[in-house]
Scaffold this motif. Sequence first.
Motif, PDB file in Angstrom:
ATOM      1  N   GLU A 104       0.878  -1.175   0.000  1.00  0.00           N
ATOM      2  CA  GLU A 104       0.000   0.000   0.000  1.00  0.00           C
ATOM      3  C   GLU A 104       0.912   1.221   0.000  1.00  0.00           C
ATOM      4  O   GLU A 104       0.843   2.076   0.871  1.00  0.00           O
ATOM      5  CB  GLU A 104      -0.899  -0.012   1.245  1.00  0.00           C
ATOM      6  CG  GLU A 104      -1.996  -1.038   1.209  1.00  0.00           C
ATOM      7  CD  GLU A 104      -3.146  -0.662   0.256  1.00  0.00           C
ATOM      8  OE1 GLU A 104      -3.086   0.415  -0.370  1.00  0.00           O
ATOM      9  OE2 GLU A 104      -4.089  -1.457   0.158  1.00  0.00           O
ATOM     10  N   MET A 105       1.771   1.286  -0.999  1.00  0.00           N
ATOM     11  CA  MET A 105       2.858   2.266  -1.003  1.00  0.00           C
ATOM     12  C   MET A 105       2.397   3.703  -1.117  1.00  0.00           C
ATOM     13  O   MET A 105       3.162   4.611  -0.826  1.00  0.00           O
ATOM     14  CB  MET A 105       3.792   1.978  -2.177  1.00  0.00           C
ATOM     15  CG  MET A 105       4.527   0.687  -2.029  1.00  0.00           C
ATOM     16  SD  MET A 105       5.824   0.621  -3.282  1.00  0.00           S
ATOM     17  CE  MET A 105       5.637  -1.063  -3.804  1.00  0.00           C
TER      18      MET A 105
ATOM     19  N   HIS B 189       0.499   5.179   0.679  1.00  0.00           N
ATOM     20  CA  HIS B 189       0.230   5.766   1.997  1.00  0.00           C
ATOM     21  C   HIS B 189       1.493   6.000   2.830  1.00  0.00           C
ATOM     22  O   HIS B 189       1.397   6.194   4.038  1.00  0.00           O
ATOM     23  CB  HIS B 189      -0.770   4.895   2.763  1.00  0.00           C
ATOM     24  CG  HIS B 189      -2.132   4.932   2.148  1.00  0.00           C
ATOM     25  ND1 HIS B 189      -3.088   5.852   2.531  1.00  0.00           N
ATOM     26  CD2 HIS B 189      -2.678   4.208   1.147  1.00  0.00           C
ATOM     27  CE1 HIS B 189      -4.174   5.669   1.797  1.00  0.00           C
ATOM     28  NE2 HIS B 189      -3.959   4.676   0.948  1.00  0.00           N
ATOM     29  N   ILE B 190       2.665   5.973   2.212  1.00  0.00           N
ATOM     30  CA  ILE B 190       3.873   6.244   3.003  1.00  0.00           C
ATOM     31  C   ILE B 190       3.898   7.711   3.456  1.00  0.00           C
ATOM     32  O   ILE B 190       3.228   8.563   2.879  1.00  0.00           O
ATOM     33  CB  ILE B 190       5.183   5.912   2.243  1.00  0.00           C
ATOM     34  CG1 ILE B 190       5.406   6.831   1.045  1.00  0.00           C
ATOM     35  CG2 ILE B 190       5.219   4.454   1.836  1.00  0.00           C
ATOM     36  CD1 ILE B 190       6.837   6.789   0.526  1.00  0.00           C
ATOM     37  N   VAL B 191       4.672   7.931   4.484  1.00  0.00           N
ATOM     38  CA  VAL B 191       4.881   9.289   4.995  1.00  0.00           C
ATOM     39  C   VAL B 191       5.874  10.022   4.100  1.00  0.00           C
ATOM     40  O   VAL B 191       6.876   9.446   3.698  1.00  0.00           O
ATOM     41  CB  VAL B 191       5.470   9.219   6.423  1.00  0.00           C
ATOM     42  CG1 VAL B 191       6.001  10.585   6.854  1.00  0.00           C
ATOM     43  CG2 VAL B 191       4.425   8.735   7.410  1.00  0.00           C
ATOM     44  N   VAL B 192       5.585  11.253   3.781  1.00  0.00           N
ATOM     45  CA  VAL B 192       6.598  12.108   3.154  1.00  0.00           C
ATOM     46  C   VAL B 192       6.806  13.322   4.048  1.00  0.00           C
ATOM     47  O   VAL B 192       5.933  13.704   4.820  1.00  0.00           O
ATOM     48  CB  VAL B 192       6.180  12.573   1.737  1.00  0.00           C
ATOM     49  CG1 VAL B 192       6.395  11.459   0.729  1.00  0.00           C
ATOM     50  CG2 VAL B 192       4.739  13.060   1.709  1.00  0.00           C
TER      51      VAL B 192
ATOM     52  N   CYS C 116      -0.411  11.832   4.452  1.00  0.00           N
ATOM     53  CA  CYS C 116       0.530  10.881   3.840  1.00  0.00           C
ATOM     54  C   CYS C 116       0.689  11.265   2.365  1.00  0.00           C
ATOM     55  O   CYS C 116       0.100  12.245   1.899  1.00  0.00           O
ATOM     56  CB  CYS C 116       0.028   9.443   3.984  1.00  0.00           C
ATOM     57  SG  CYS C 116      -1.458   9.095   3.022  1.00  0.00           S
TER      58      CYS C 116
ATOM     59  N   GLN D   2      12.258   7.010  -1.838  1.00  0.00           N
ATOM     60  CA  GLN D   2      12.077   6.021  -0.771  1.00  0.00           C
ATOM     61  C   GLN D   2      11.897   4.617  -1.359  1.00  0.00           C
ATOM     62  O   GLN D   2      12.461   3.646  -0.872  1.00  0.00           O
ATOM     63  CB  GLN D   2      10.851   6.349   0.110  1.00  0.00           C
ATOM     64  CG  GLN D   2      10.768   7.770   0.622  1.00  0.00           C
ATOM     65  CD  GLN D   2      12.046   8.270   1.227  1.00  0.00           C
ATOM     66  OE1 GLN D   2      12.566   7.679   2.156  1.00  0.00           O
ATOM     67  NE2 GLN D   2      12.584   9.334   0.665  1.00  0.00           N
TER      68      GLN D   2
ATOM     69  N   ILE E 208      16.015   5.908   4.439  1.00  0.00           N
ATOM     70  CA  ILE E 208      14.741   6.546   4.078  1.00  0.00           C
ATOM     71  C   ILE E 208      14.527   7.806   4.914  1.00  0.00           C
ATOM     72  O   ILE E 208      15.122   7.981   5.976  1.00  0.00           O
ATOM     73  CB  ILE E 208      13.529   5.590   4.234  1.00  0.00           C
ATOM     74  CG1 ILE E 208      13.263   5.220   5.695  1.00  0.00           C
ATOM     75  CG2 ILE E 208      13.692   4.349   3.382  1.00  0.00           C
ATOM     76  CD1 ILE E 208      11.881   4.616   5.916  1.00  0.00           C
TER      77      ILE E 208
ATOM     78  N   ARG F 170       9.685  11.581   9.124  1.00  0.00           N
ATOM     79  CA  ARG F 170       9.247  12.895   9.560  1.00  0.00           C
ATOM     80  C   ARG F 170       9.811  13.143  10.956  1.00  0.00           C
ATOM     81  O   ARG F 170       9.750  12.263  11.816  1.00  0.00           O
ATOM     82  CB  ARG F 170       7.721  12.922   9.576  1.00  0.00           C
ATOM     83  CG  ARG F 170       7.192  14.265   9.175  1.00  0.00           C
ATOM     84  CD  ARG F 170       5.711  14.240   9.029  1.00  0.00           C
ATOM     85  NE  ARG F 170       5.299  14.070   7.640  1.00  0.00           N
ATOM     86  CZ  ARG F 170       4.029  14.188   7.251  1.00  0.00           C
ATOM     87  NH1 ARG F 170       3.084  14.427   8.138  1.00  0.00           N
ATOM     88  NH2 ARG F 170       3.706  14.044   5.989  1.00  0.00           N
TER      89      ARG F 170
ATOM     90  N   GLN G 140       6.633   2.301   7.288  1.00  0.00           N
ATOM     91  CA  GLN G 140       6.876   2.517   5.851  1.00  0.00           C
ATOM     92  C   GLN G 140       7.257   1.204   5.165  1.00  0.00           C
ATOM     93  O   GLN G 140       6.778   0.896   4.080  1.00  0.00           O
ATOM     94  CB  GLN G 140       8.001   3.543   5.610  1.00  0.00           C
ATOM     95  CG  GLN G 140       7.892   4.837   6.375  1.00  0.00           C
ATOM     96  CD  GLN G 140       6.536   5.477   6.307  1.00  0.00           C
ATOM     97  OE1 GLN G 140       6.036   5.762   5.229  1.00  0.00           O
ATOM     98  NE2 GLN G 140       5.905   5.668   7.446  1.00  0.00           N
TER      99      GLN G 140
ATOM    100  N   LEU H 112       4.217  -0.827   4.575  1.00  0.00           N
ATOM    101  CA  LEU H 112       3.407  -0.321   3.459  1.00  0.00           C
ATOM    102  C   LEU H 112       4.020  -0.663   2.109  1.00  0.00           C
ATOM    103  O   LEU H 112       3.319  -0.871   1.128  1.00  0.00           O
ATOM    104  CB  LEU H 112       3.230   1.199   3.577  1.00  0.00           C
ATOM    105  CG  LEU H 112       2.318   1.665   4.728  1.00  0.00           C
ATOM    106  CD1 LEU H 112       2.441   3.161   4.928  1.00  0.00           C
ATOM    107  CD2 LEU H 112       0.873   1.268   4.467  1.00  0.00           C
ATOM    108  N   VAL H 113       5.354  -0.726   2.037  1.00  0.00           N
ATOM    109  CA  VAL H 113       6.006  -0.976   0.750  1.00  0.00           C
ATOM    110  C   VAL H 113       6.152  -2.472   0.479  1.00  0.00           C
ATOM    111  O   VAL H 113       5.929  -2.938  -0.633  1.00  0.00           O
ATOM    112  CB  VAL H 113       7.386  -0.281   0.679  1.00  0.00           C
ATOM    113  CG1 VAL H 113       8.099  -0.619  -0.624  1.00  0.00           C
ATOM    114  CG2 VAL H 113       7.221   1.235   0.802  1.00  0.00           C
TER     115      VAL H 113
END
Lengths: 292, 292
Positions: free
Chosen positions: A151-152, A154-157, A175, A216, B155, B158, B216, B219-220
């Motif tokens: 579910e990439m 929705h990663i944090v940036v 996200c 990422q 990576i 935050r 993360q 999610l990936v």
Amino acid sequence: MYLGAIEAGGTKFVCAVGDSGGNIHERVQFPTTAPEETMQKVIDFFKSYSLDAIGIGTFGPVDLNRKSQTYGYITNTPKPHWTNFNFVGTIQKYFHVPIGFDTDVNAAALGELFWGRAKGKNSCIYMTVGTGIGVGAIVEGRLVHGLLHPEMGHIVVRRHPDDTFVGSCPFHGDCLEGLASGPAIEKRWGKRGADLSEQDEVWELEAFYLGQAIAQYILVLSPEQVIIGGGVAKQSTLLPRIHRHVLNHLNGYVQHEVILKHIDHYITLPGLGDNAGICGALALAKQALGDK
Amino acid sequence: MYLGAIEAGGTKFVCAVGDSGGNIHERVQFPTTAPEETMQKVIDFFKSYSLDAIGIGTFGPVDLNRKSQTYGYITNTPKPHWTNFNFVGTIQKYFHVPIGFDTDVNAAALGELFWGRAKGKNSCIYMTVGTGIGVGAIVEGRLVHGLLHPEMGHIVVRRHPDDTFVGSCPFHGDCLEGLASGPAIEKRWGKRGADLSEQDEVWELEAFYLGQAIAQYILVLSPEQVIIGGGVAKQSTLLPRIHRHVLNHLNGYVQHEVILKHIDHYITLPGLGDNAGICGALALAKQALGDK
């Protein structure tokens, strides 16, 4: 030999009959309505062919665990009527052939690996930016599954310091999807992305987030090719901006000339263009035949 | 049948002879000095055995691309004398057996998959927090390679709003490794982690960053098991704090009971304890034998 392909989207279905070379012989397209009505159209389209396998690339979330009792289902989707829909079971009732089943983005990644920009490679990611942000991935020649599926989107940036938009993801607020999907663009700027093509600041910010996210994915998956599809990617200035931001974020850490010297070949639009999705479903059919 | 295993670290080498059940029969350990001297000790240790395969899990970066002219090399490491060292070639000169070669963390992930906490599963990640932060990954039963190999320790995370530490990564400043590695802890707090075990705020902040990063990776990669090794993970309060932060970051998005109900079984210390690294090298030897 004929292969059937279903690209199941939240707003429309595309079905096609093709071959193991990735060629589409016939296709049809109709809106996604209730499952019974929609599936009847799928069956009607395929029934005049003698198919050897069928591939389904679908919106999700889906159950891809073959040991699970709900394998082949669309699970807890917010889309009305489709929650817990037995997709594979419904198709299997009418067609007694091997069926490949995966997410729409995993399918597109496989299509690009078989016949598109990642041809001849063992790994790639396929990212689509639209209503949501989805990413499919292939590692060592295999689609990435696991506990569920990636579910990439929705990663944090890390936020841009000038960006005050609160984010649009119901789960995580800001996200990646909450900051950079089509609806996020529309809410932040008050217009749809298609009507903002002249505004540099829109695409610079979009590239800041997408570039950061792709950096990422590169650090985690080390893909040999990165492909960006979907409507937003067609903004002509976006891709070069993404190239710049990816290089910025990696800052020389991943020492490979494909990244350092040929980023414009490394991160590209789909080789299959708008057919990436339906060819991906065809690739799932081909793979299902091989797995048999 | 005997298998040889080499765990090559930046400060020490561990060599072992074991079997395909993951049992260690004999082991030896010595400091990492210049390559010639160090490799002589490796060869001396192994030469009295008739080995069927050798596995090498090493510090990096390394070239894992079998088509490359420098396959089996340690590449651009900052470690003196080891830049462009032909590790596989040197071993192969003395032992004409299949050789498995991978990063230390990929090796540990494989060891845990064969004989540790991820036994019976198809995917896992193994994270180690020490001088750097390294993460190995297995997807669909295969170690993740690609363009190079994953560099997940770098990576972006935050920042915690109260954390003013500038970060210690020479490439990215305040990436995960720059904020949460052993040296980062020491620089931020003025003491080594081992001397800070009573200070809650140290481990709460550490768990904030590691938990965010693990969310993360989930999610990936959607791994079926997450394993945390290395010295920092031994702080007794750290793991429960990480569990809490991972759940916080995912916020109910990944709907699987292993995460929602059994996070303490999902994210754990290594099943192989301090042997994860050397057993990982043994697993690489076993895999090399199978690949032959």
